[in-house]
Design an enzyme around this catalytic site. Structure first.
Site, PDB file in Angstrom:
ATOM      1  N   ARG A 493      -6.086 -16.684  -2.101  1.00 55.25           N
ATOM      2  CA  ARG A 493      -7.392 -16.886  -2.872  1.00 55.25           C
ATOM      3  C   ARG A 493      -7.524 -15.854  -4.361  1.00 55.25           C
ATOM      4  NH1 ARG A 493     -10.346 -12.015   0.579  1.00 55.25           N
ATOM      5  NH2 ARG A 493      -8.309 -10.379  -0.229  1.00 55.25           N
ATOM      6  N   SER A 557       3.358 -11.412  -3.961  1.00 52.80           N
ATOM      7  CA  SER A 557       3.988 -10.764  -2.454  1.00 52.80           C
ATOM      8  C   SER A 557       4.933 -11.019  -2.373  1.00 52.80           C
ATOM      9  CB  SER A 557       2.810 -11.061  -1.188  1.00 52.80           C
ATOM     10  OG  SER A 557       2.346 -10.519  -2.009  1.00 52.80           O
ATOM     11  N   ASP A 615       1.193  -7.139  -2.584  1.00 53.73           N
ATOM     12  CA  ASP A 615       0.271  -6.526  -1.230  1.00 53.73           C
ATOM     13  C   ASP A 615       0.241  -5.650  -0.964  1.00 53.73           C
ATOM     14  OD1 ASP A 615       2.813  -7.656  -0.608  1.00 53.73           O
ATOM     15  OD2 ASP A 615       1.940  -9.290   1.286  1.00 53.73           O
TER      16      ASP A 615
END
Length: 799
Positions: A493, A557, A615
């Protein structure tokens, strides 16, 4: 007179006289098709009531689940079950099998509530049984107790089967279309295969289950009062269970002879039969049996039999009396066939509706003395059913072997499934970690945490405990517009986050999701980061802010060794990523270089990378913005990881002892040193061997979303090879790696209640509140960027 003369007389004189009087007298026992369809609809309503959770307690037709899911290719109490156990023992002795422990099927033809195949709680006795202490008890336990008390043989009761179910299973062995079972004998009942989604009493929606309707109690709520006669009421009053099993008392063989006797007594009293003679024999209950009714109705010798039976009753019957009595028997038995036709019609119409077909093709397995022995019964029943349910092709299949064969077949299936279930449970036992094992895992994790934090063991530690240089959670003063990237899987995103401080703090978020093709994930590092920057540029165009210069937080992440808030060296790729020239490199610099390449192409494109964020850290920061006590971040998704706020004095690889810093545990590699080998299964090993990074991230491969579906697929393949699933046939699709997605597990079972409960058990002294991160880690990355910008400004002022 000979039979021919009697028949001639019947068709001339009596038809216009005595038989007309009998027809008028017994008019209420004759039903039009309209009335029968009304009874059929009433029964359908009772079926619906019996299937519902809310309406079942008051339903007369109980619709009891039998847990048969498919058709195969007091002192009196003690005495009753002791007798059954004795008979079973005697039989086994005669068969010379007393030394073997054989599976047993128990046909128990009374209304029982079943929660599983080998458990049956007697609801109520029927058919004149009244043994005390049994109603409300599990008959399997009672029989097992009697067998154990006897002590000279062993038996494993695998299944309790109603006789209707046994009949359906027996006939189903010969005709796969058979999905209804009916008993019309001493008692009457029916079962059929119902869609599981309609059975509120049983969990699950897939497939079908046999339902024991127990339709003998139909009408116990008064719904059949308009068609019950004075003779039916008298039968009921004289029964051992007044007010119960009213439909059975109108239609079954146990009561048919007595109904005829009561009618004959009444007609004799009114001078319509036997010139008014009433004998003690005629007044004696049970003197006319159902077998007598069957004998009287036979075409050739029926009148002769009638003469013999009535003579034994001492009423001195005339030829005309014999014809009249035969006519009464016909009316009573015809009514029984009509009533059974109506209720069976209700079942057939439901089956047709369940299947959604224009025309139903099915087979009814049928048994019972009344159906088999009465000369006209079967023909009448078939004819009426076809008239009431004209859009059905129904085959009636007589159960030659009774219900015992079906019970044995159910038991055989149950025995096979039980043995399979035992082996499956044994196979899956490795996945059921005990509290002791989990506490040991907890202990080992603590050891690995210590190793990751200490300077002299950090390098070889599997749980790396990486510093993030995030030293505090948000304080509410964060303000401004920020870009955030969230990269952690096959999709990522790009977000615009507008944070406003003050009395009414707000966070406004806009985002767009982009895919990362597999060839980019596993291509070169330059291709990967160019693709990321291209997506950022597209997002800025999308938001109408192409030339804006915004600070950016990069949620990355993957395991990174951070030397500052804006520098992170990739330790190793995980989750299927394999882009070259990235491991061992600072991913922030790789991103900045890609931005520079884009700036050369488009001078207006400029970004300021302020922070790289794991994350888990982003998740913790997101939740901490709403709940200041949040100091742990946990990801349980495609991958699995955690972070928490550690005391600086314990983080030996970073200078300074004051305050706290968020540590990214990177616990996915827990076990890479072999410390979890004792709880890893063959399926975990197979998943690891087929992965892109064999031998690495072993803990993550045991518990994260990326691998759970593949673990299940490996289990399914193994169980299929062993013949426990899918008839031993492994489809080509099932052989495809990754075809069983983790989302399927989520749809099949819900994994969060277990998580919360286990944490509470393993950490009983900790009061833990779990807060779901609704906005993911992107918001957290923006908050960390905001904190970083604020700290950068403070540092600049001090210098």
């Amino acid at each position: 007179m000979i039979a021919a003369q009697l028949l001639a007389y019947y068709f001339t004189e009596l038809k216009d006289d005595q038989l007309k009087k009998i027809d008028k007298y017994l008019y209420s026992m004759r039903f039009s098709d309209e009335t029968l369809r009304d009874i059929m609809n009433r029964f359908r309503r009772e079926m619906e009531n019996g299937l519902g959770n809310d309406t079942n307690p008051t339903a007369t037709v109980k619709m009891l689940p039998t847990f048969v899911r498919s058709i195969p290719d007091g002192s009196a109490t003690t005495n009753l079950f002791d007798h059954v156990a004795e008979c079973l023992g005697d039989f086994m002795e005669k068969q010379k099998i007393k030394d073997k422990k054989l599976p047993v099927g128990f046909t128990f033809s009374f209304p029982c509530a079943q929660t599983k195949l080998d458990e049956a709680v007697l609801v109520t006795w029927t058919k004149k049984f009244k043994a005390s202490g049994v109603e409300g008890a599990d008959v399997v336990k009672l029989l097992n107790k009697a067998i154990k008390k006897r002590g000279d043989y062993e038996a494993d009761i695998m299944a309790v089967v109603n006789d209707t179910v046994g009949t359906m299973m027996t006939c189903g062995f010969d005709d796969q279309r058979c999905e209804v079972g009916i008993i019309i004998g001493t008692g009457t009942n029916a079962c059929y295969m119902e869609e599981l989604r309609h059975i509120d009493l049983v969990e699950g929606d897939e497939g079908r289950m046999c339902i024991n309707t127990e339709w003998g109690a139909f009408g116990d709520d008064g719904s059949l009062e308009d068609i019950r006669t004075e003779f039916d009421r008298e039968i009921d009053r004289g029964s051992v269970n007044p007010g119960k099993q009213l439909f059975e008392k109108m239609a079954s063989g146990m009561y048919m002879g007595e109904l005829v006797r009561l009618i004959l007594v009444k007609m004799a009293k009114e001078g319509l039969l036997f010139e008014g003679r009433i004998t003690p024999e005629l007044l004696t209950k049970g003197k006319i049996e159902t077998k007598h009714v069957s004998a009287i109705e036979k075409t050739k010798e029926g009148l002769k039999k009638c003469m013999e039976i009535l003579t034994r009753l001492g009423v001195e019957p005339s030829d005309e009396d014999c014809l009249a009595v035969q006519h009464v028997c016909t009316i009573v038995s015809f009514r029984s066939a009509n009533l059974i036709s109506a209720t069976l019609g209700g079942i057939l119409s439901r089956l047709k509706e369940n299947k959604g077909v224009a025309r139903l093709r099915t087979t009814v397995g049928i048994d019972g003395s009344l159906y088999k022995m009465h000369p006209q019964y079967a023909r009448r029943l078939h004819k009426t059913v076809r008239r009431l349910v004209p859009d059905s092709d129904v085959r009636f299949l007589l159960s030659e072997s009774g219900s015992a064969k079906g019970a044995a077949m159910v038991t055989a299936v149950a025995y096979r499934l039980t043995e399979q279930a035992r082996q499956i449970q044994q196979t899956l036992a490795e996945f059921r970690l005990s509290k002791t094992q989990l506490l040991e895992v907890k202990k080992r994790m603590r050891v690995e945490i210590e190793r990751g934090l200490k300077k002299n063991t950090h390098e070889e530690a599997t749980v790396k405990m990486l510093p993030t240089f995030v030293r505090s959670t948000p304080d509410g003063t964060e303000n401004g517009d920020f870009l955030a990237l969230d990269l952690g899987g096959t999709n990522f995103r790009v977000l615009l986050v507008k944070i406003r401080s003050g009395k009414r703090r707000t966070v406004e978020m806009h985002n767009k999701i982009y895919a990362i093709p597999i060839e980019v994930m596993q291509g070169t590092g330059e291709e990967l980061f160019d693709h990321i920057v291209y997506c950022i540029s597209d997002f800025l165009d999308y938001m109408g802010m192409k030339s804006a210069r915004l600070p950016l937080g990069f949620t990355f992440s993957f395991p990174c060794h951070q030397t500052s808030l804006d520098a992170g060296i990739l330790v190793t790729w995980t989750k299927g990523f394999k882009a070259t020239d990235c491991e061992g490199e600072d991913v922030v610099e790789l991103l900045r270089e890609a931005i520079k390449r884009k700036e050369m192409e488009n001078p207006e494109f400029e970004l300021d990378v302020v922070a790289i964020v794991n994350d888990t850290v982003g998740t913790m920061m997101t939740c901490a913005y709403e709940e200041p006590t949040c100091e742990v971040g946990l990801i349980a998704g495609t991958g699995s990881n955690a972070c928490y706020m550690e005391e600086m004095r314990n983080i030996e690889i970073v200078e300074g002892n004051e305050g706290r810093m968020c540590v990214n545990m990177e616990w996915g590699a827990f076990g890479d040193n072999g410390c979890l080998d004792d709880i890893r299964t063959q399926y975990d090993q197979a998943v690891d061997e087929n992965s892109l990074n064999e031998g690495k991230q072993r803990y993550e491969k045991m518990c994260s979303g990326m691998y759970l579906g593949e673990i299940v697929r490996q289990i399914l393949i193994d169980l299929t090879k062993r013949g426990f699933l899918f008839r031993g046939q492994i489809s080509e699709t099932l052989k495809t790696r990754g075809i069983f997605e983790t989302k399927f597990l989520s749809q099949i079972e819900s994994f969060s209640r277990i998580f919360l409960q286990t944490v509470k058990e393993l950490a009983p002294k900790c009061d833990v509140n779990f807060l779901l991160s609704e906005d993911g880690s992107g918001k957290g990355a923006a908050l960390i960027t905001a904190v970083g910008c604020r700290q950068r400004e403070l540092d600049a002022q001090q210098h």
